[in-house]
Design a protein around this motif. Sequence first.
Motif, mmCIF file in Angstrom:
data_model
loop_
_atom_site.group_PDB
_atom_site.id
_atom_site.type_symbol
_atom_site.label_atom_id
_atom_site.label_comp_id
_atom_site.label_asym_id
_atom_site.label_seq_id
_atom_site.Cartn_x
_atom_site.Cartn_y
_atom_site.Cartn_z
ATOM 1 N N VAL A 129 24.244 46.969 0.240
ATOM 2 C CA VAL A 129 24.099 47.162 -1.206
ATOM 3 C C VAL A 129 25.317 46.614 -1.939
ATOM 4 N N PHE A 130 26.516 46.869 -1.423
ATOM 5 C CA PHE A 130 27.737 46.358 -2.046
ATOM 6 C C PHE A 130 27.707 44.829 -2.084
ATOM 7 N N THR A 131 27.370 44.219 -0.962
ATOM 8 C CA THR A 131 27.327 42.761 -0.887
ATOM 9 C C THR A 131 26.274 42.194 -1.830
ATOM 10 N N TRP A 132 25.114 42.822 -1.854
ATOM 11 C CA TRP A 132 24.039 42.354 -2.739
ATOM 12 C C TRP A 132 24.460 42.434 -4.198
ATOM 13 N N PHE A 133 25.088 43.525 -4.598
ATOM 14 C CA PHE A 133 25.429 43.737 -6.002
ATOM 15 C C PHE A 133 26.483 42.744 -6.474
ATOM 16 N N PHE A 134 27.587 42.628 -5.747
ATOM 17 C CA PHE A 134 28.692 41.814 -6.224
ATOM 18 C C PHE A 134 28.455 40.316 -6.007
ATOM 19 N N GLY A 159 41.841 42.129 -13.622
ATOM 20 C CA GLY A 159 41.496 40.847 -13.019
ATOM 21 C C GLY A 159 41.524 40.893 -11.510
ATOM 22 N N VAL A 160 42.559 41.525 -10.940
ATOM 23 C CA VAL A 160 42.658 41.629 -9.480
ATOM 24 C C VAL A 160 41.515 42.469 -8.919
ATOM 25 N N ILE A 161 41.188 43.581 -9.598
ATOM 26 C CA ILE A 161 40.098 44.439 -9.113
ATOM 27 C C ILE A 161 38.770 43.692 -9.160
ATOM 28 N N GLY A 162 38.490 43.043 -10.302
ATOM 29 C CA GLY A 162 37.222 42.341 -10.438
ATOM 30 C C GLY A 162 37.075 41.191 -9.454
ATOM 31 N N LEU A 163 38.085 40.326 -9.384
ATOM 32 C CA LEU A 163 38.015 39.191 -8.461
ATOM 33 C C LEU A 163 38.046 39.654 -7.010
ATOM 34 N N GLY A 164 38.838 40.694 -6.714
ATOM 35 C CA GLY A 164 38.922 41.190 -5.338
ATOM 36 C C GLY A 164 37.608 41.766 -4.851
ATOM 37 N N LEU A 165 36.929 42.561 -5.694
ATOM 38 C CA LEU A 165 35.643 43.133 -5.292
ATOM 39 C C LEU A 165 34.585 42.047 -5.116
ATOM 40 N N SER A 166 34.604 41.067 -6.012
ATOM 41 C CA SER A 166 33.652 39.963 -5.867
ATOM 42 C C SER A 166 33.919 39.178 -4.591
ATOM 43 N N GLU A 167 35.189 38.935 -4.296
ATOM 44 C CA GLU A 167 35.529 38.177 -3.086
ATOM 45 C C GLU A 167 35.190 38.960 -1.830
ATOM 46 N N LEU A 225 49.878 34.748 -8.334
ATOM 47 C CA LEU A 225 49.947 36.164 -7.956
ATOM 48 C C LEU A 225 48.568 36.798 -7.916
ATOM 49 N N VAL A 226 47.746 36.526 -8.936
ATOM 50 C CA VAL A 226 46.393 37.097 -8.947
ATOM 51 C C VAL A 226 45.565 36.566 -7.781
ATOM 52 N N THR A 227 45.739 35.290 -7.450
ATOM 53 C CA THR A 227 45.021 34.726 -6.304
ATOM 54 C C THR A 227 45.409 35.446 -5.015
ATOM 55 N N ALA A 228 46.713 35.632 -4.799
ATOM 56 C CA ALA A 228 47.173 36.279 -3.569
ATOM 57 C C ALA A 228 46.675 37.724 -3.489
ATOM 58 N N LEU A 229 46.823 38.486 -4.567
ATOM 59 C CA LEU A 229 46.399 39.897 -4.544
ATOM 60 C C LEU A 229 44.887 40.023 -4.417
ATOM 61 N N SER A 230 44.158 39.177 -5.103
ATOM 62 C CA SER A 230 42.697 39.238 -5.022
ATOM 63 C C SER A 230 42.199 38.895 -3.626
ATOM 64 N N MET A 231 42.840 37.913 -2.974
ATOM 65 C CA MET A 231 42.429 37.565 -1.622
ATOM 66 C C MET A 231 42.797 38.663 -0.631
ATOM 67 N N ILE A 232 43.911 39.363 -0.858
ATOM 68 C CA ILE A 232 44.246 40.491 0.014
ATOM 69 C C ILE A 232 43.173 41.567 -0.092
ATOM 70 N N VAL A 233 42.781 41.893 -1.338
ATOM 71 C CA VAL A 233 41.711 42.881 -1.531
ATOM 72 C C VAL A 233 40.394 42.362 -0.954
ATOM 73 N N GLY A 234 40.099 41.085 -1.187
ATOM 74 C CA GLY A 234 38.834 40.531 -0.731
ATOM 75 C C GLY A 234 38.727 40.430 0.780
ATOM 76 N N VAL A 235 39.791 39.948 1.432
ATOM 77 C CA VAL A 235 39.745 39.792 2.891
ATOM 78 C C VAL A 235 39.716 41.161 3.572
ATOM 79 N N GLY A 236 40.579 42.083 3.117
ATOM 80 C CA GLY A 236 40.579 43.417 3.716
ATOM 81 C C GLY A 236 39.252 44.127 3.520
ATOM 82 N N GLY A 237 38.737 44.082 2.292
ATOM 83 C CA GLY A 237 37.443 44.713 2.036
ATOM 84 C C GLY A 237 36.310 44.008 2.751
ATOM 85 N N ALA A 284 32.650 39.459 3.323
ATOM 86 C CA ALA A 284 31.897 40.294 4.255
ATOM 87 C C ALA A 284 30.934 39.445 5.075
ATOM 88 N N GLU A 285 30.267 38.496 4.422
ATOM 89 C CA GLU A 285 29.338 37.628 5.146
ATOM 90 C C GLU A 285 30.083 36.644 6.036
#
Length: 324
Positions: free
Chosen positions: A111-116, A176-184, A78-90, A189-190
Motif C-alpha cells: 500500500v505504501f509503495t502504491w500510494f507514493f 522537502g526532505v520528508i516529501g522527497l524521501g518518502l517518494s524515493e 544537502l536535500v539530495t543526500a538527506l532524501s536519499m538516506i531516508v529513501g534508501v533506508g525506508g 523498495a522495488e
Amino acid sequence: MSTETEARPQDAVPERPGAIDAVPVRHPGRWVAIAVIAILVAMLVHLLVTNSAFDWKFVFQAMNQQPVINGFLKGTLLVTALSMIVGVGGGVLLAVMRLSDNPILSGVSWVFTWFFRSIPRYILLFTMGTLGILFPQGISFGFPFDWKLIGWFGLSGDWRFLNLDANQVFTGLVAGVIGLGLSEAAYMAEIARAGIMSVDRGQAEAAQALGMNSGKVMRRVVLPQAMRVIVPPTGNETIAMLKDTSLLVAVPVIGELFYQLQSIGSNYYKTFPIAVAATLYYLAATSVLMVGQYFLERHFGRGFGTTKAPRGPRAARPAGAGGA
C-alpha cells in the motif's frame, strides 16, 4: 620378393596459402554521419559563442552570487543526500516487509509503495507544505489516545512528552526532505526487492544452516550480494533526486538553487541566461555523481561478467592448428 626396403614417404606437408589480398569493407554511411555530426557541432559552437542571448557574463555573475551558492549546497546537495538516506533506508525496510511471509507486513509495504508511486512529486511536495492545517494543536508524541482514556477514567494530567509545531515541521527544507524521501522510498523498495530476489535462495538457506538468524542472513549474506543489482538503479535515482530538488518551489523552499536564480532573473528581466546558469550547475553535479556511480558499480560488480585479459607476455598458443 625384393628385400630392399621401399622408402616410406614422409608425411605430406600442406602447402601454405599465398598472401590474401584482403580489401577492407568500406562504410560510406559512417563518414556521412561523421560529417553531419561535425557540421552540427560547429553550428552549436558558433551559436554558443556569437548569440548575444546567452549573455555569458551575466550567467557567470549570477552563478557566483552567495545566495545561489548556498542554495546549491543546502537546497540541492544537502536535500539530495538527506532524501536519499531516508529513501534508501525506508526502501530496504519496505522491501524486506514486502518479501515477508506475514501478510500484514507485506500488505502495508504494498500500500505504501502504491500510494507514493502514484502521486507526482510536485503535487506531493505541494501537499506536504499544507499539512500543517491537519494539526492545529501541533504534533504530539506520547501514549496513544491518551485524551480518551483520561476522559473515560476521570483522570487528569498530560501523557505526552513531545509537542512539535506542525507549521514548522511541514515547511522549508524539512518538508522537502520528508516529501522527497518518502517518494524515493517507494521506488527504492522495488529496486531493493529486485536485488534481494536476484540472490539465490540457497545462499540464505546455507547461512541459516550454519546458525545465523534471519536478520544476520539479510545483513551479511543477502544484501552484500544484492548490491550488484541495487547499485546501478540507485545511482540513477540519486541523479534524478538531485534534479527533482528544483521541485522544492512547491513547498516552497526559498533557499534552493533554482528559486534563487529565478529571483535574480526576475530582478534583471533576464530569463534565458538564468536557465543556462541552472543548467551548468546541474550538469556539473550530475557529472560528479555519474563518476561516483561508475566506481561503485565496478566495486560491487567484482567477480561478475567479463574480465579484462591479464597484462604481461602473451601466452604461447598450443601446438596444432594455428600453432607454431
